[in-house]
Design an enzyme around this catalytic site. Structure first.
Site, PDB file in Angstrom:
ATOM      1  N   ILE A 156       0.818  -1.214   0.000  1.00 54.28           N
ATOM      2  CA  ILE A 156       0.000   0.000   0.000  1.00 54.28           C
ATOM      3  C   ILE A 156       0.850   1.263   0.000  1.00 54.28           C
ATOM      4  O   ILE A 156       0.334   2.375  -0.043  1.00 54.28           O
ATOM      5  CB  ILE A 156      -0.966   0.024   1.206  1.00 54.28           C
ATOM      6  N   GLY A 157       2.159   1.092   0.022  1.00 56.12           N
ATOM      7  CA  GLY A 157       3.044   2.253  -0.004  1.00 56.12           C
ATOM      8  C   GLY A 157       4.483   1.807  -0.064  1.00 56.12           C
ATOM      9  O   GLY A 157       4.797   0.616   0.054  1.00 56.12           O
ATOM     10  N   GLU A 158       5.369   2.775  -0.289  1.00 60.53           N
ATOM     11  CA  GLU A 158       6.792   2.452  -0.347  1.00 60.53           C
ATOM     12  C   GLU A 158       7.591   3.629   0.172  1.00 60.53           C
ATOM     13  O   GLU A 158       7.382   4.771  -0.230  1.00 60.53           O
ATOM     14  CB  GLU A 158       7.219   2.117  -1.775  1.00 60.53           C
TER      15      GLU A 158
ATOM     16  N   ALA B 138       9.030  -1.435   1.818  1.00 59.84           N
ATOM     17  CA  ALA B 138       7.627  -1.329   1.437  1.00 59.84           C
ATOM     18  C   ALA B 138       6.731  -1.270   2.669  1.00 59.84           C
ATOM     19  O   ALA B 138       7.087  -1.726   3.750  1.00 59.84           O
ATOM     20  CB  ALA B 138       7.245  -2.519   0.570  1.00 59.84           C
TER      21      ALA B 138
ATOM     22  N   ASP C  84       9.526  15.110   9.229  1.00 64.46           N
ATOM     23  CA  ASP C  84       8.932  14.870   7.909  1.00 64.46           C
ATOM     24  C   ASP C  84       7.419  15.047   7.980  1.00 64.46           C
ATOM     25  O   ASP C  84       6.668  14.237   7.462  1.00 64.46           O
ATOM     26  CB  ASP C  84       9.295  13.464   7.421  1.00 64.46           C
TER      27      ASP C  84
ATOM     28  N   GLU D 206      11.693   5.024   1.678  1.00 65.00           N
ATOM     29  CA  GLU D 206      13.078   5.030   1.216  1.00 65.00           C
ATOM     30  C   GLU D 206      13.762   3.691   1.460  1.00 65.00           C
ATOM     31  O   GLU D 206      14.610   3.259   0.700  1.00 65.00           O
ATOM     32  CB  GLU D 206      13.834   6.148   1.940  1.00 65.00           C
ATOM     33  N   PHE D 207      13.356   2.980   2.537  1.00 66.12           N
ATOM     34  CA  PHE D 207      14.081   1.780   2.928  1.00 66.12           C
ATOM     35  C   PHE D 207      13.245   0.511   2.882  1.00 66.12           C
ATOM     36  O   PHE D 207      13.698  -0.534   3.313  1.00 66.12           O
ATOM     37  CB  PHE D 207      14.649   1.956   4.337  1.00 66.12           C
TER      38      PHE D 207
END
Length: 505
Positions: A239-241, A246, A350, A243-244
């Site tokens: 459902i997302g990804e 999934a 962030d 930087e390091f």
């Protein structure tokens, strides 16, 4: 004597730190890759850059700055003679001139309190102490220490055969390198790289030598009951990804969860340390940590928040379905979550609408609040989210609750524009330059004037003039009451308790 690596590099033998070896024919020791000519050219330091002095000036001439080797200074301006700078000394607070040749970039040397949590970082120990720590010999056993001979430098110490080989970590144009061929943004990236590829060193890094007496985050999590059982976890669609790794849908003991998968063991350790902080945080406006699983890296198991991130929620519904009062409630929810983090002296780093999740009952929850710092460690400044990052954080890496407040102002703009990207039609470079010159975004269509005023206060150039989240919560609460909506009660819950078996998701 230590064995030579397959590529010429800066080495040190037992008890000795690295020295610049003579150039040797690559036919003798395999391929040798000199640094590109551009990498060896002197760097021009921009105002605000933190640098370290390479030598001493104990008897300065009038107008010059006094300093010792290893002192930190901040560049104020370049002189017309490009070989000189005016700078401010971090210790004495004095300002003065110093030669460019006396400087090197100090960004990589900024004190990072989380570095001490890395299992392989031993701080200020001597080369001889490092040798003692890496006994009995075991190929690939390693640690990183601060250099005793070169203040501010680091040394990678690796056990190989019967020897311990010491690699001095060099600073080149704001990056770290051992062989001047492969450069890294920070020590975590460097260690991760050499766990996968031995490159210029004698062997892959296999096992960190843990600092004696240090309690690992893994031990703390296990003791508190936060380690979950892999057998009870079922993974679903991505459902997302990040930087390091999934982000996946999943189920744990039959309940829907979201799972962040960090595959690299070294990176996982950094996230594990951050996760240990998250276990002590409980608030209705923070995404809840359920536990972690250690298996080929790290699985971070979080509560499933059904309606996805706030950006997509607003874009797919728009003004027809989401009222101004609902926008104010979302903003208040985020501010309350951030007020809680601020009270714990934690910095998100962030904060953006993409990192806010919306629950089934329309409660906005701050996500990645414990993980943002671990993620940022692996990014250089050119890859920071420029449109959301405060000027002092972009320029000097100074993150604080006040830089989070700046980001909250941008998030407010996202919310009241119904999910538009901030600074429309502007490149990242244009945004950075314009903000530095005082530019601030106009209000989105239909945005209440009082909300735009709040945005402006979040975007004060001087961090100290930005309001704390406590004041932002008060302001948004008044705004909600002015449109006839009662502000919800505070969302803090009991802290520090790990889920019991009956509480497992």
């Amino acid at each position: 004597m230590a064995r030579r690596s397959s590529r010429v590099s800066w080495l040190a033998f037992e008890g000795w730190e690295s020295r610049d070896l003579p150039r040797v024919s690559p036919r003798l020791f395999g391929a040798w890759h000199p640094a590109p000519a551009a990498a060896r050219m002197p760097t021009r330091w921009a105002p605000g850059t933190q640098c370290m002095t390479k030598c001493e000036n104990s008897r300065p001439k009038p107008g010059e700055l006094a300093f010792r080797k290893g002192d930190m200074v901040t560049i104020l301006e370049a002189c017309e003679d490009k070989s000189w700078y005016r700078a401010k000394h971090h210790g004495s607070g004095q300002e003065g001139l110093l030669a460019a040749a006396a400087l090197r970039h100090g960004e990589a040397l900024s004190t990072d309190p989380k570095l001490s949590l890395m299992p392989w970082f031993h701080g200020k120990i001597s080369g001889q102490e490092a040798i003692q720590q890496l006994q009995p010999p075991e190929d690939g056993l390693f640690l990183v220490r601060e250099s005793a001979r070169h203040p501010g430098d680091y040394v990678l110490c690796v056990s190989f055969g019967r020897d311990v080989i010491h690699y001095r970590v060099l600073h080149r144009d704001g990056h770290l390198t051992i062989d001047e061929a492969v450069c890294f943004c920070n020590l975590m990236d460097m260690v991760e790289h050499y766990t996968k590829d031995k490159g210029a060193i004698c062997t892959k890094l296999v096992k960190p030598r843990r600092k004696q007496g240090a309690k690992s985050a893994e031990e703390e999590l296990a003791k508190a009951g936060w380690l979950l059982d892999l057998q009870h976890l079922t993974l679903g669609a991505q459902i997302g990804e990040g930087e390091f790794g999934a982000v996946l849908q999943g189920e744990y003991l039959g309940q829907k969860v979201a799972v962040k998968n960090i595959k690299c063991d070294v990176t996982a350790q950094a996230f594990l340390d951050e996760t240990a902080v998250m276990t002590k945080l409980q608030h209705r406006n923070l995404v809840r940590l359920l536990g972690v699983i250690l298996h080929h890296g790290l699985y971070i198991v979080m509560e499933h928040v059904s309606k996805g991130n706030l950006v997509n929620f607003l874009r797919t519904r728009g003004r027809a379905l989401v009222s101004t009062s609902q926008l104010l409630q979302f903003a208040l929810h985020v501010a309350e979550g951030m007020e809680y983090l601020e009270s714990k002296k934690l910095v998100h780093r962030d904060l953006a609408a993409r990192n806010i999740l919306v629950s089934e009952d329309l409660v906005a929850k701050v996500s990645d609040f414990g993980l943002a710092k671990a993620e940022r460690k692996g990014l250089d400044s050119s890859r920071l989210p420029v449109k959301w990052t405060a000027p002092e954080a972009l320029k000097n890496g100074r993150f604080s609750s006040k830089s989070d407040v700046w980001s909250f102002g941008v998030l407010l703009w996202e919310v009241f524009s119904y999910g538009r990207a901030p600074y429309p039609k502007m490149s990242l470079k244009e945004v950075s330059e314009a903000v530095e010159k005082g530019y601030r975004m106009e209000p989105p269509d239909g945005c209440p004037g009082s909300v735009h005023t709040l945005m402006g206060s979040c975007w004060e150039a001087e961090p100290a003039r930005r309001p704390p989240f406590r004041k932002i919560v008060e302001k948004l609460g008044r705004e909600l009451r002015s449109v006839g909506v009662s502000a919800p009660a505070g969302g803090q819950e009991a802290e520090g308790s790990a889920p019991t078996r009956s509480q497992d998701p």
